[in-house]
Design a protein around this motif. Structure first.
Motif, PDB file in Angstrom:
ATOM      1  N   GLY A  39       8.714  -9.439   9.684  1.00 51.69           N
ATOM      2  CA  GLY A  39       9.268  -8.106   9.672  1.00 51.69           C
ATOM      3  C   GLY A  39       8.003  -7.173   9.762  1.00 51.69           C
ATOM      4  N   TYR A  40       7.530  -6.447   8.644  1.00 53.70           N
ATOM      5  CA  TYR A  40       6.574  -5.448   8.642  1.00 53.70           C
ATOM      6  C   TYR A  40       5.657  -5.561   7.710  1.00 53.70           C
ATOM      7  CZ  TYR A  40      10.590  -3.533  11.429  1.00 53.70           C
ATOM      8  OH  TYR A  40      11.542  -3.410  12.356  1.00 53.70           O
ATOM      9  N   VAL A  41       5.705  -6.633   6.665  1.00 48.88           N
ATOM     10  CA  VAL A  41       4.699  -6.764   5.697  1.00 48.88           C
ATOM     11  C   VAL A  41       3.823  -7.976   5.780  1.00 48.88           C
ATOM     12  CG1 VAL A  41       4.485  -7.085   3.198  1.00 48.88           C
ATOM     13  CG2 VAL A  41       6.390  -5.631   4.154  1.00 48.88           C
ATOM     14  N   SER A  42       2.535  -7.800   5.638  1.00 48.35           N
ATOM     15  CA  SER A  42       1.694  -8.944   5.729  1.00 48.35           C
ATOM     16  C   SER A  42       1.095  -9.231   4.278  1.00 48.35           C
ATOM     17  CB  SER A  42       0.546  -8.505   6.688  1.00 48.35           C
ATOM     18  OG  SER A  42      -0.318  -9.629   6.454  1.00 48.35           O
ATOM     19  N   ASN A  43       1.919 -10.365   3.830  1.00 50.43           N
ATOM     20  CA  ASN A  43       1.612 -10.544   2.325  1.00 50.43           C
ATOM     21  C   ASN A  43       1.197 -12.224   2.080  1.00 50.43           C
ATOM     22  OD1 ASN A  43       1.853 -10.059  -0.263  1.00 50.43           O
ATOM     23  ND2 ASN A  43       3.793 -11.121  -0.489  1.00 50.43           N
ATOM     24  N   ALA A  44       0.211 -12.479   2.976  1.00 51.19           N
ATOM     25  CA  ALA A  44      -0.368 -14.054   2.994  1.00 51.19           C
ATOM     26  C   ALA A  44      -0.842 -14.316   1.911  1.00 51.19           C
ATOM     27  CB  ALA A  44      -1.400 -14.067   4.380  1.00 51.19           C
ATOM     28  N   LEU A  48       2.418  -9.517  -3.393  1.00 49.66           N
ATOM     29  CA  LEU A  48       3.704  -8.852  -3.657  1.00 49.66           C
ATOM     30  C   LEU A  48       4.700 -10.204  -3.681  1.00 49.66           C
ATOM     31  CD1 LEU A  48       4.110  -6.077  -1.206  1.00 49.66           C
ATOM     32  CD2 LEU A  48       3.401  -6.048  -3.759  1.00 49.66           C
ATOM     33  N   SER A  49       5.839  -9.664  -4.520  1.00 49.38           N
ATOM     34  CA  SER A  49       6.910 -11.023  -4.724  1.00 49.38           C
ATOM     35  C   SER A  49       7.627 -11.043  -3.464  1.00 49.38           C
ATOM     36  CB  SER A  49       7.573 -10.906  -6.010  1.00 49.38           C
ATOM     37  OG  SER A  49       8.446  -9.473  -5.564  1.00 49.38           O
ATOM     38  N   ASN A  50       8.312 -12.205  -3.121  1.00 41.52           N
ATOM     39  CA  ASN A  50       9.160 -12.375  -1.883  1.00 41.52           C
ATOM     40  C   ASN A  50      10.396 -11.115  -2.102  1.00 41.52           C
ATOM     41  OD1 ASN A  50       7.840 -14.483  -0.998  1.00 41.52           O
ATOM     42  ND2 ASN A  50       9.065 -15.937  -2.021  1.00 41.52           N
ATOM     43  N   GLU A  51      10.626 -10.849  -3.311  1.00 40.17           N
ATOM     44  CA  GLU A  51      12.016  -9.831  -3.483  1.00 40.17           C
ATOM     45  C   GLU A  51      11.333  -8.560  -2.840  1.00 40.17           C
ATOM     46  OE1 GLU A  51      12.987  -9.397  -7.517  1.00 40.17           O
ATOM     47  OE2 GLU A  51      14.512  -7.916  -7.089  1.00 40.17           O
ATOM     48  N   THR A  52      10.092  -8.062  -3.196  1.00 36.19           N
ATOM     49  CA  THR A  52       9.418  -6.804  -2.918  1.00 36.19           C
ATOM     50  C   THR A  52       9.436  -6.733  -1.288  1.00 36.19           C
ATOM     51  OG1 THR A  52       8.534  -6.719  -4.750  1.00 36.19           O
ATOM     52  CG2 THR A  52       7.539  -5.156  -3.515  1.00 36.19           C
ATOM     53  N   VAL A  53       8.898  -7.706  -0.816  1.00 40.20           N
ATOM     54  CA  VAL A  53       8.722  -8.206   0.609  1.00 40.20           C
ATOM     55  C   VAL A  53      10.089  -7.630   1.214  1.00 40.20           C
ATOM     56  CG1 VAL A  53       7.998  -9.310   2.460  1.00 40.20           C
ATOM     57  CG2 VAL A  53       6.591  -9.454   0.449  1.00 40.20           C
ATOM     58  N   ALA A  54      10.786  -8.262   1.030  1.00 40.37           N
ATOM     59  CA  ALA A  54      12.427  -8.194   1.454  1.00 40.37           C
ATOM     60  C   ALA A  54      12.744  -6.569   1.292  1.00 40.37           C
ATOM     61  CB  ALA A  54      13.391  -8.958   0.673  1.00 40.37           C
ATOM     62  N   GLY A  67      13.338   4.954  15.885  1.00 39.39           N
ATOM     63  CA  GLY A  67      12.061   5.556  16.714  1.00 39.39           C
ATOM     64  C   GLY A  67      11.129   6.557  15.936  1.00 39.39           C
ATOM     65  N   LYS A  68      11.449   6.884  14.521  1.00 36.23           N
ATOM     66  CA  LYS A  68      10.508   7.995  13.849  1.00 36.23           C
ATOM     67  C   LYS A  68       9.125   7.436  13.654  1.00 36.23           C
ATOM     68  CE  LYS A  68      14.348  10.501  11.911  1.00 36.23           C
ATOM     69  NZ  LYS A  68      15.152  10.661  10.798  1.00 36.23           N
ATOM     70  N   ALA A  69       8.978   6.111  13.164  1.00 39.90           N
ATOM     71  CA  ALA A  69       7.764   5.639  12.864  1.00 39.90           C
ATOM     72  C   ALA A  69       7.591   4.219  12.865  1.00 39.90           C
ATOM     73  CB  ALA A  69       7.245   6.311  11.565  1.00 39.90           C
ATOM     74  N   GLN A  70       6.594   3.787  13.147  1.00 47.78           N
ATOM     75  CA  GLN A  70       6.129   2.154  13.005  1.00 47.78           C
ATOM     76  C   GLN A  70       5.205   1.955  11.657  1.00 47.78           C
ATOM     77  OE1 GLN A  70       4.887   0.059  16.080  1.00 47.78           O
ATOM     78  NE2 GLN A  70       6.934  -0.198  17.131  1.00 47.78           N
ATOM     79  N   VAL A  71       5.667   1.365  10.810  1.00 51.76           N
ATOM     80  CA  VAL A  71       4.948   1.502   9.575  1.00 51.76           C
ATOM     81  C   VAL A  71       4.659  -0.319   9.082  1.00 51.76           C
ATOM     82  CG1 VAL A  71       5.021   1.748   6.781  1.00 51.76           C
ATOM     83  CG2 VAL A  71       6.324   3.064   8.357  1.00 51.76           C
ATOM     84  N   ALA A  72       3.463  -0.616   8.860  1.00 55.59           N
ATOM     85  CA  ALA A  72       2.920  -1.977   8.519  1.00 55.59           C
ATOM     86  C   ALA A  72       2.451  -1.978   7.343  1.00 55.59           C
ATOM     87  CB  ALA A  72       2.093  -2.342   9.817  1.00 55.59           C
ATOM     88  N   VAL A  73       2.640  -2.885   6.142  1.00 55.68           N
ATOM     89  CA  VAL A  73       2.197  -3.039   5.050  1.00 55.68           C
ATOM     90  C   VAL A  73       1.338  -4.352   5.043  1.00 55.68           C
ATOM     91  CG1 VAL A  73       2.546  -2.911   2.644  1.00 55.68           C
ATOM     92  CG2 VAL A  73       4.144  -1.448   3.981  1.00 55.68           C
ATOM     93  N   VAL A  74       0.154  -3.962   5.085  1.00 61.71           N
ATOM     94  CA  VAL A  74      -0.773  -5.181   4.967  1.00 61.71           C
ATOM     95  C   VAL A  74      -1.334  -5.318   3.186  1.00 61.71           C
ATOM     96  CG1 VAL A  74      -2.949  -6.346   5.781  1.00 61.71           C
ATOM     97  CG2 VAL A  74      -1.068  -5.151   7.204  1.00 61.71           C
ATOM     98  N   LEU A  75      -1.335  -6.385   2.812  1.00 60.75           N
ATOM     99  CA  LEU A  75      -1.921  -6.726   1.482  1.00 60.75           C
ATOM    100  C   LEU A  75      -2.936  -8.099   1.631  1.00 60.75           C
ATOM    101  CD1 LEU A  75       1.277  -6.191   0.922  1.00 60.75           C
ATOM    102  CD2 LEU A  75       0.196  -5.253  -1.179  1.00 60.75           C
ATOM    103  N   ASP A 150       0.988  -3.656 -11.883  1.00 68.74           N
ATOM    104  CA  ASP A 150       2.205  -3.781 -11.300  1.00 68.74           C
ATOM    105  C   ASP A 150       2.040  -3.154  -9.932  1.00 68.74           C
ATOM    106  OD1 ASP A 150       4.810  -3.845 -10.796  1.00 68.74           O
ATOM    107  OD2 ASP A 150       5.361  -2.443 -12.293  1.00 68.74           O
ATOM    108  N   TYR A 151       1.519  -4.192  -9.056  1.00 71.18           N
ATOM    109  CA  TYR A 151       1.639  -4.020  -7.507  1.00 71.18           C
ATOM    110  C   TYR A 151       2.691  -3.873  -6.599  1.00 71.18           C
ATOM    111  CZ  TYR A 151      -3.411  -5.423  -8.912  1.00 71.18           C
ATOM    112  OH  TYR A 151      -4.481  -5.421  -9.250  1.00 71.18           O
ATOM    113  N   ASN A 152       3.688  -4.512  -7.236  1.00 70.87           N
ATOM    114  CA  ASN A 152       4.934  -4.649  -6.750  1.00 70.87           C
ATOM    115  C   ASN A 152       5.801  -3.249  -6.841  1.00 70.87           C
ATOM    116  OD1 ASN A 152       5.929  -7.539  -5.935  1.00 70.87           O
ATOM    117  ND2 ASN A 152       5.166  -7.978  -7.937  1.00 70.87           N
TER     118      ASN A 152
END
Ligand SMILES: [Zn+2]
Length: 496
Positions: A39-44, A48-54, A67-75, A150-152
């Protein structure tokens, strides 16, 4: 000569570009969610919890699809000692987040060990996600959660607001209701604190002893007592990023008050009591101690406590150190028995009502008794105008006009003498209602300035040489299915 210069310039360029590549070396270690299809989240590092990533993936996916934006979340736990801003700029370019033409990429980088959150915004989104908007979302919404570990919630709430902003095209961070998740509760606590404080203060100043102390004081510090520390702290808060941390704000505010009161009151308590006789000195000091007991409780600093205990000790000494008999020079003792024989009816009534207490000192049989009257400054009993004893007791109170926020009210208080029965009344002012708008205004000011006062790391990198950007876009298009967008270093970051 010129040739040499050119050569060294080229060598310098090569070395510096080599360093650029070297500085971005850690980029390869970041797991690209596109390449392993999560998906869009890098949580190696499992921050974050799996629930939050989902949840994050579900939030971000529609933006990508419409097509409004591409968002990547990297932790990540760490990027070494690299600067998060530089790192996020490089990573966005390397992956090519955002449409190649629209450049509508957004990279949210979370670096745990540096306690840093960065929004890296592509050109195409910079109009909507301005540096100020990014900071408001980070500081007003995410950082308060991060501070509590509380990072989640922090990441989720932040991304929610970002997605809503992009989706609606309206800067959601401008709506204060969306920010400061627990401000309502904190505000409630603080207002409660102020109400208690103002209540105690006004109740105290309208009491007889309070009026005595306040009116006998030199004057300048009385308004300062209430507003001075608040003004000082507000100025500090508006000039620094402290206001984001409301708990700290009020802790500092409380400390300012404590220190101020400790010194002001401590010095007053330690000063030589006014009065010629021991009784007068005792009464003076007693008034001080009584008057400041409420402050000793509100501001229990050791300095003030010691002064307070010292004053209590001096009070006992003033009152109970034995007197010498003026006739025989013998040490007198305090009478405990048969006191009624020495006191008049009026005096007995005064003792009964608690308005005056009498100390009777005797040297021995047949010697005259020394009678010392200690007025109780804390009493509600008034002096009777007819028989002059302090035996007039309050019978009723009638409010003639109510107090408003604009002016005092008036109450008539009726008294009846318990000795001669004479009735009398006095007009008593009712304190003006405190105006809480001042605090409201201050909170609003604090919120309004929240955007521009924190460290802005909008280090618009000048090192974006054309070679590296073309290099990154080409590599991105081949290595991932991000859109191939780029960034000019827009966006902002915050620490916690
Ligand atoms: Zn009377």
């Amino acid at each position: 000569m010129l040739k040499n210069l050119c050569t060294s310039a080229i060598i310098l360029f090569l070395i510096s570009s080599h360093f650029l590549v070297f500085a971005q070396e850690g980029l390869d270690k970041i797991v690209n969610p596109k390449t392993n299809g999560t998906g869009y989240v890098s949580n190696a590092d499992h921050i974050l919890s799996n629930e939050t990533v989902a949840k994050l993936n579900a939030l971000i996916k529609p933006l990508n699809e419409n097509g409004k934006a591409q968002v990547a979340v990297v932790l990540v736990n760490s990027i070494g000692d690299q600067v998060p801003k530089d790192f996020s700029t490089a990573l966005l370019r390397k992956w090519g987040i955002g449409d190649r033409k629209k450049n509508n990429g957004l990279l949210i980088l979370f670096v745990a060990d540096q306690r840093r959150i960065e929004f890296e915004v592509g050109y195409g989104l910079e109009g909507l996600l301005t540096d100020l908007t990014c900071q408001r979302i980070q500081q007003g919404l995410m950082i308060p959660y991060f501070k509590k570990g509380d990072y989640n919630s922090g990441v989720l709430k932040g991304v929610e607001l970002v997605v809503e902003t992009i989706d609606t095209g309206i800067d959601q961070s401008l709506d204060e209701d969306n920010l400061y998740p627990e401000l309502g509760w904190v505000l409630f606590q603080d207002i409660l604190f102020f109400l208690v404080y103002i209540g105690a203060y006004s109740a105290y100043t309208t009491s007889q002893r309070g009026q005595y102390v306040v009116h006998s004081a030199s004057g300048w510090w009385v308004p300062f007592l209430l507003f001075g520390p608040l003004i000082i702290v507000s100025v500090v808060a508006l000039a620094t990023p402290i206001f984001v941390m409301w708990d700290l704000f009020f802790l500092i505010s409380y400390c300012c008050w404590s220190v101020f009161f400790s010194f002001a009151i401590g010095n007053m308590l330690a000063s030589e009591p006014v009065g010629e006789t021991r009784v007068q000195q005792y009464q003076y000091l007693k008034l001080m101690v009584w008057g400041f007991t409420v402050y000793a409780v509100l501001f229990p600093l050791p300095f003030l406590i010691f002064k307070y205990i010292g004053a209590k000790r001096r009070l006992r000494k003033l009152r109970y150190t034995p007197y010498q008999s003026p006739d025989s020079g013998a040490e007198m003792v305090l009478m405990k028995k048969n006191r009624a024989l020495e006191l008049t009816d009026k005096e007995q009534m005064e003792e009964k009502l608690g308005s005056v207490s009498y100390d009777l000192w005797e040297a021995g049989e047949g010697d005259p008794v020394m009678k010392l009257a200690y007025l109780n400054q804390n009493t509600k009993i008034r002096r009777c105008k007819k028989c002059l004893s302090i035996t007039a007791k309050k019978t009723k109170r009638i409010v003639e006009s109510k107090a408003t926020t604009k002016g005092e009210g008036i109450a008539s208080v009726y008294y009846t003498c318990q000795i001669c029965g004479k009735s009398d009344f006095i007009n008593q002012p009712i304190s003006r209602k405190p105006q809480l708008n001042i605090f409201k205004g201050m909170f609003a000011a604090g919120l309004a300035s929240s955007g521009d006062s924190n460290s802005s790391s909008s280090d618009r990198s000048s090192s974006s040489s054309s070679s590296s950007s073309s290099d990154s876009s080409s590599s991105s298009s081949s290595s991932s299915d991000w859109g191939g967008g780029s960034s000019g270093g827009g966006g902002s970051g915050s620490s916690w």
